[in-house]
Design a protein around this motif. Structure first.
Motif, PDB file in Angstrom:
ATOM      1  N   PRO A  39       0.814  -1.222   0.000  1.00 57.93           N
ATOM      2  CA  PRO A  39       0.000   0.000   0.000  1.00 57.93           C
ATOM      3  C   PRO A  39       0.848   1.274   0.000  1.00 57.93           C
ATOM      4  O   PRO A  39       0.444   2.283  -0.556  1.00 57.93           O
ATOM      5  N   ALA A  40       2.033   1.212   0.588  1.00 57.26           N
ATOM      6  CA  ALA A  40       2.905   2.389   0.628  1.00 57.26           C
ATOM      7  C   ALA A  40       3.391   2.779  -0.764  1.00 57.26           C
ATOM      8  O   ALA A  40       3.830   3.914  -0.968  1.00 57.26           O
ATOM      9  N   ASP A  41       3.309   1.874  -1.719  1.00 54.62           N
ATOM     10  CA  ASP A  41       3.725   2.168  -3.090  1.00 54.62           C
ATOM     11  C   ASP A  41       2.693   2.993  -3.851  1.00 54.62           C
ATOM     12  O   ASP A  41       2.916   3.346  -5.002  1.00 54.62           O
ATOM     13  N   MET A  42       1.554   3.301  -3.222  1.00 53.75           N
ATOM     14  CA  MET A  42       0.470   4.011  -3.907  1.00 53.75           C
ATOM     15  C   MET A  42       0.068   5.304  -3.201  1.00 53.75           C
ATOM     16  O   MET A  42      -1.113   5.585  -3.069  1.00 53.75           O
ATOM     17  N   PRO A  43       0.995   6.131  -2.750  1.00 54.23           N
ATOM     18  CA  PRO A  43       0.593   7.286  -1.956  1.00 54.23           C
ATOM     19  C   PRO A  43      -0.106   8.389  -2.740  1.00 54.23           C
ATOM     20  O   PRO A  43      -0.834   9.185  -2.161  1.00 54.23           O
ATOM     21  N   GLU A  44       0.085   8.445  -4.038  1.00 52.65           N
ATOM     22  CA  GLU A  44      -0.439   9.571  -4.800  1.00 52.65           C
ATOM     23  C   GLU A  44      -1.664   9.227  -5.631  1.00 52.65           C
ATOM     24  O   GLU A  44      -2.005   9.957  -6.551  1.00 52.65           O
ATOM     25  N   ILE A  45      -2.329   8.144  -5.323  1.00 52.75           N
ATOM     26  CA  ILE A  45      -3.527   7.784  -6.077  1.00 52.75           C
ATOM     27  C   ILE A  45      -4.649   8.733  -5.695  1.00 52.75           C
ATOM     28  O   ILE A  45      -4.923   8.964  -4.519  1.00 52.75           O
ATOM     29  N   ASP A  46      -5.299   9.278  -6.697  1.00 53.48           N
ATOM     30  CA  ASP A  46      -6.391  10.221  -6.484  1.00 53.48           C
ATOM     31  C   ASP A  46      -7.531   9.532  -5.736  1.00 53.48           C
ATOM     32  O   ASP A  46      -7.906   8.406  -6.043  1.00 53.48           O
ATOM     33  N   ILE A  47      -8.076  10.226  -4.752  1.00 54.41           N
ATOM     34  CA  ILE A  47      -9.151   9.658  -3.930  1.00 54.41           C
ATOM     35  C   ILE A  47     -10.369   9.289  -4.781  1.00 54.41           C
ATOM     36  O   ILE A  47     -11.110   8.377  -4.456  1.00 54.41           O
ATOM     37  N   GLU A  48     -10.564   9.966  -5.901  1.00 55.77           N
ATOM     38  CA  GLU A  48     -11.698   9.661  -6.776  1.00 55.77           C
ATOM     39  C   GLU A  48     -11.579   8.254  -7.372  1.00 55.77           C
ATOM     40  O   GLU A  48     -12.567   7.640  -7.726  1.00 55.77           O
ATOM     41  N   VAL A  49     -10.367   7.734  -7.455  1.00 58.60           N
ATOM     42  CA  VAL A  49     -10.159   6.402  -7.997  1.00 58.60           C
ATOM     43  C   VAL A  49     -10.499   5.345  -6.956  1.00 58.60           C
ATOM     44  O   VAL A  49     -11.017   4.289  -7.265  1.00 58.60           O
ATOM     45  N   MET A  50     -10.211   5.648  -5.691  1.00 59.20           N
ATOM     46  CA  MET A  50     -10.334   4.654  -4.631  1.00 59.20           C
ATOM     47  C   MET A  50     -11.619   4.755  -3.824  1.00 59.20           C
ATOM     48  O   MET A  50     -12.061   3.781  -3.257  1.00 59.20           O
ATOM     49  N   GLU A  51     -12.185   5.917  -3.717  1.00 65.33           N
ATOM     50  CA  GLU A  51     -13.299   6.117  -2.810  1.00 65.33           C
ATOM     51  C   GLU A  51     -14.621   5.807  -3.508  1.00 65.33           C
ATOM     52  O   GLU A  51     -14.802   6.129  -4.681  1.00 65.33           O
ATOM     53  N   HIS A  52     -15.518   5.198  -2.785  1.00 66.84           N
ATOM     54  CA  HIS A  52     -16.844   4.957  -3.330  1.00 66.84           C
ATOM     55  C   HIS A  52     -17.891   5.300  -2.276  1.00 66.84           C
ATOM     56  O   HIS A  52     -17.689   5.066  -1.098  1.00 66.84           O
ATOM     57  N   PRO A  53     -18.989   5.885  -2.705  1.00 67.10           N
ATOM     58  CA  PRO A  53     -20.034   6.256  -1.742  1.00 67.10           C
ATOM     59  C   PRO A  53     -20.920   5.058  -1.412  1.00 67.10           C
ATOM     60  O   PRO A  53     -21.064   4.132  -2.212  1.00 67.10           O
ATOM     61  N   LEU A  54     -21.484   5.081  -0.242  1.00 68.64           N
ATOM     62  CA  LEU A  54     -22.470   4.073   0.129  1.00 68.64           C
ATOM     63  C   LEU A  54     -23.838   4.683  -0.126  1.00 68.64           C
ATOM     64  O   LEU A  54     -24.204   5.689   0.483  1.00 68.64           O
ATOM     65  N   THR A  55     -24.570   4.106  -1.024  1.00 67.72           N
ATOM     66  CA  THR A  55     -25.888   4.642  -1.341  1.00 67.72           C
ATOM     67  C   THR A  55     -26.896   4.023  -0.377  1.00 67.72           C
ATOM     68  O   THR A  55     -27.258   2.858  -0.497  1.00 67.72           O
ATOM     69  N   VAL A  56     -27.291   4.817   0.588  1.00 67.44           N
ATOM     70  CA  VAL A  56     -28.204   4.358   1.626  1.00 67.44           C
ATOM     71  C   VAL A  56     -29.518   5.103   1.464  1.00 67.44           C
ATOM     72  O   VAL A  56     -29.546   6.330   1.396  1.00 67.44           O
ATOM     73  N   ASP A  57     -30.587   4.355   1.404  1.00 65.95           N
ATOM     74  CA  ASP A  57     -31.912   4.951   1.273  1.00 65.95           C
ATOM     75  C   ASP A  57     -32.411   5.325   2.656  1.00 65.95           C
ATOM     76  O   ASP A  57     -32.552   4.473   3.538  1.00 65.95           O
ATOM     77  N   SER A  58     -32.665   6.601   2.877  1.00 69.73           N
ATOM     78  CA  SER A  58     -33.083   7.090   4.197  1.00 69.73           C
ATOM     79  C   SER A  58     -34.462   6.574   4.613  1.00 69.73           C
ATOM     80  O   SER A  58     -34.835   6.692   5.776  1.00 69.73           O
ATOM     81  N   ARG A  59     -35.213   6.011   3.699  1.00 70.86           N
ATOM     82  CA  ARG A  59     -36.538   5.481   4.044  1.00 70.86           C
ATOM     83  C   ARG A  59     -36.452   4.150   4.771  1.00 70.86           C
ATOM     84  O   ARG A  59     -37.426   3.672   5.333  1.00 70.86           O
ATOM     85  N   HIS A  60     -35.274   3.532   4.741  1.00 70.00           N
ATOM     86  CA  HIS A  60     -35.111   2.222   5.365  1.00 70.00           C
ATOM     87  C   HIS A  60     -34.368   2.352   6.681  1.00 70.00           C
ATOM     88  O   HIS A  60     -33.461   3.154   6.831  1.00 70.00           O
TER      89      HIS A  60
END
Length: 106
Positions: A47-68
């Motif tokens: 993991p230390a070999d990847m310090p400059e990876i853009d967060i947009e590549v790695m991050e994903h949102p959790l789509t949670v429905d507020s009705r549940h």
């Protein structure tokens, strides 16, 4: 499934190896290995070999429905050997900043 052969990309570190199919023609295999070794710097071995990876590549949102209603999952248990490996891997990712702890309300 084809047979694979391990090819070290670095003579100094045998752990830095990739697997390629074993039935390549000798000339093609030689050219391919030269290409891989020439571009070995693009591989991330830790993991230390990847310090400059853009967060947009790695991050994903959790789509949670507020009705549940939220449901708390039951605790999962692992064998001690597996648990140790999990803790070590998470610690590595935390240390280099690829993941972070998030606290959610109960």
């Amino acid at each position: 499934m084809e047979d694979l052969v391990s090819v070290p990309l670095n003579d100094e570190n045998s752990e830095h190896a990739v697997q390629i199919v074993s039935n390549l023609a000798d000339e093609i295999r030689e050219q391919f290995v030269i290409f891989l070794r020439r571009n070995a710097d693009v591989f991330a071995w830790t993991p230390a070999d990847m310090p400059e990876i853009d967060i947009e590549v790695m991050e994903h949102p959790l789509t949670v429905d507020s009705r549940h209603r939220s449901i708390k999952e039951k605790m999962r248990y692992h064998a001690p050997k597996r648990q140790k490996a999990i803790v070590e891997e998470v610690d590595k990712l935390l240390k280099v900043g690829l993941i972070r702890e998030v606290n959610y309300p109960t």
